[in-house]
Design an enzyme around this catalytic site. Structure first.
Site, PDB file in Angstrom:
ATOM      1  N   LYS A 171      52.432  81.505  51.103  1.00  0.00           N
ATOM      2  CA  LYS A 171      51.343  80.538  51.334  1.00  0.00           C
ATOM      3  C   LYS A 171      51.267  80.111  52.802  1.00  0.00           C
ATOM      4  O   LYS A 171      50.200  80.073  53.389  1.00  0.00           O
ATOM      5  CB  LYS A 171      51.519  79.272  50.464  1.00  0.00           C
ATOM      6  CG  LYS A 171      51.531  79.534  48.969  1.00  0.00           C
ATOM      7  CD  LYS A 171      51.492  78.237  48.168  1.00  0.00           C
ATOM      8  CE  LYS A 171      52.690  77.330  48.420  1.00  0.00           C
ATOM      9  NZ  LYS A 171      53.981  77.897  47.979  1.00  0.00           N
ATOM     10  N   ARG A 187      50.490  69.156  43.283  1.00  0.00           N
ATOM     11  CA  ARG A 187      51.646  69.868  42.751  1.00  0.00           C
ATOM     12  C   ARG A 187      51.944  69.458  41.311  1.00  0.00           C
ATOM     13  O   ARG A 187      52.857  70.005  40.695  1.00  0.00           O
ATOM     14  CB  ARG A 187      52.847  69.536  43.615  1.00  0.00           C
ATOM     15  CG  ARG A 187      53.722  70.740  43.956  1.00  0.00           C
ATOM     16  CD  ARG A 187      54.556  70.332  45.127  1.00  0.00           C
ATOM     17  NE  ARG A 187      55.613  71.200  45.466  1.00  0.00           N
ATOM     18  CZ  ARG A 187      55.743  71.741  46.688  1.00  0.00           C
ATOM     19  NH1 ARG A 187      54.817  71.555  47.603  1.00  0.00           N
ATOM     20  NH2 ARG A 187      56.792  72.459  46.964  1.00  0.00           N
ATOM     21  N   ARG A 192      64.523  83.178  55.598  1.00  0.00           N
ATOM     22  CA  ARG A 192      63.434  82.573  56.361  1.00  0.00           C
ATOM     23  C   ARG A 192      63.976  81.672  57.471  1.00  0.00           C
ATOM     24  O   ARG A 192      64.917  80.919  57.285  1.00  0.00           O
ATOM     25  CB  ARG A 192      62.557  81.736  55.411  1.00  0.00           C
ATOM     26  CG  ARG A 192      61.469  80.962  56.134  1.00  0.00           C
ATOM     27  CD  ARG A 192      60.380  80.500  55.201  1.00  0.00           C
ATOM     28  NE  ARG A 192      60.760  79.371  54.373  1.00  0.00           N
ATOM     29  CZ  ARG A 192      59.929  78.758  53.520  1.00  0.00           C
ATOM     30  NH1 ARG A 192      58.682  79.202  53.384  1.00  0.00           N
ATOM     31  NH2 ARG A 192      60.336  77.749  52.792  1.00  0.00           N
ATOM     32  N   ARG A 218      65.369  75.784  57.017  1.00  0.00           N
ATOM     33  CA  ARG A 218      65.109  74.570  56.241  1.00  0.00           C
ATOM     34  C   ARG A 218      66.298  74.265  55.345  1.00  0.00           C
ATOM     35  O   ARG A 218      66.860  75.165  54.732  1.00  0.00           O
ATOM     36  CB  ARG A 218      63.855  74.772  55.380  1.00  0.00           C
ATOM     37  CG  ARG A 218      62.576  74.468  56.119  1.00  0.00           C
ATOM     38  CD  ARG A 218      61.357  74.839  55.327  1.00  0.00           C
ATOM     39  NE  ARG A 218      61.347  74.271  53.970  1.00  0.00           N
ATOM     40  CZ  ARG A 218      60.298  74.361  53.156  1.00  0.00           C
ATOM     41  NH1 ARG A 218      59.200  74.982  53.551  1.00  0.00           N
ATOM     42  NH2 ARG A 218      60.341  73.839  51.959  1.00  0.00           N
ATOM     43  N   ARG A 273      63.830  74.360  43.126  1.00  0.00           N
ATOM     44  CA  ARG A 273      62.409  74.280  43.492  1.00  0.00           C
ATOM     45  C   ARG A 273      61.575  75.198  42.590  1.00  0.00           C
ATOM     46  O   ARG A 273      60.454  74.850  42.206  1.00  0.00           O
ATOM     47  CB  ARG A 273      62.222  74.651  44.970  1.00  0.00           C
ATOM     48  CG  ARG A 273      62.738  73.550  45.908  1.00  0.00           C
ATOM     49  CD  ARG A 273      63.009  74.071  47.307  1.00  0.00           C
ATOM     50  NE  ARG A 273      61.836  74.559  47.986  1.00  0.00           N
ATOM     51  CZ  ARG A 273      61.870  75.467  48.969  1.00  0.00           C
ATOM     52  NH1 ARG A 273      63.014  75.975  49.376  1.00  0.00           N
ATOM     53  NH2 ARG A 273      60.762  75.842  49.544  1.00  0.00           N
TER      54      ARG A 273
END
Ligand code: AMP
Length: 223
Positions: free
Chosen positions: A18, A91, A130, A163, A174
């Site tokens: 996204k 969400r 990431r 992160r 998550r």
């Protein structure tokens, strides 16, 4: 404002792509990018009231309470004149209903929901590798898209970070939260006839083109 507004919602599990698509789409369509995750991380870093209330939820991979999020986003959507790409909001179903209510008052609506899906093993591979630039938001992958100089952003030279919630146990939490609380939104938006689903394992440029076809048809229809 009603004619010129364009509200696009990005939906999909963490790691589906996204954020990468959002950076391209905001550039192509002149939309303001509103990522609740980015906004919350900034609020936490600055030690604001919202940041203090949100911190424990964000770091554990749980959801921040709806009332904090809804008010935070209402102000930003209106400030952007209703031309926004929403990433990470809504969400939950109550957030989606609150969004519809607030838009209706302004004679606006959600014009398109872009859902990006990806298999779980690909999501894990993407997120554990990431690295992001805290300064300009560029996104890297240690294997597939490493920066030219280790640990340094190609675009702005800032030091890349990982992160805190891109750690395997938190990623799993998550994903569980996504399936439980966010996935039901696909049925909600399908019922409203605005849902468009895409395969997030496609190559970045190919995916951008497919999403672009949908947004082009909306911009020309809505004018
Ligand atoms: P993201 O960058 O989208 O993965 O979001 C990171 C974290 O911010 C999430 O795991 C949640 O803790 C929090 N968060 C982001 N958006 C929302 C939202 N709409 N409602 C509640 N919590 C959120």
């Amino acid at each position: 404002m009603a004619g010129k507004g364009m509200i696009v919602v990005l939906l999909g599990p963490p790691g589906a792509g996204k954020g990468t698509q959002a950076r391209l789409l905001t550039r192509d369509y002149g939309l303001e990018y509103l990522s609740t995750g980015d906004i919350l991380r900034e609020e936490i870093k600055s030690g604001s009231e919202i940041g203090r209330r949100a911190r424990e939820y964000v770091e554990s991979g749980g959801l921040v309470p709806d009332e904090i999020i809804v008010e935070m986003m209402r102000q930003r959507i209106l400030a952007a004149g209703g031309r926004v790409l929403l990433d990470g909001f809504p969400r939950t179903l109550p957030q989606a209903e609150s969004l519809d209510e607030m838009l209706e008052k302004e004679s606006m609506k959600v014009d398109a929901v872009i859902e990006i899906t990806a298999p779980e093993d690909l999501i894990l591979f993407r997120l554990v590798n990431r690295r992001i630039c805290p300064s300009c938001g560029a996104i890297y992958h240690l294997v597939n898209k490493p920066p030219k100089r280790e640990g340094v952003c190609d675009e702005c030279g800032a030091t890349l970070i990982r992160r805190k919630d891109d750690e395997e146990s938190v990623i799993r939490e998550r994903l569980a939260v996504y399936h439980e609380q966010t996935e039901p939104l696909t049925a909600y938006y399908k019922g409203k006839g605005v849902l468009h689903t895409f395969d997030g394992s496609l190559e970045v440029e190919q995916l951008r083109r497919r999403i672009g076809e949908v947004l082009d048809s909306i911009s020309s229809a809505g004018g």
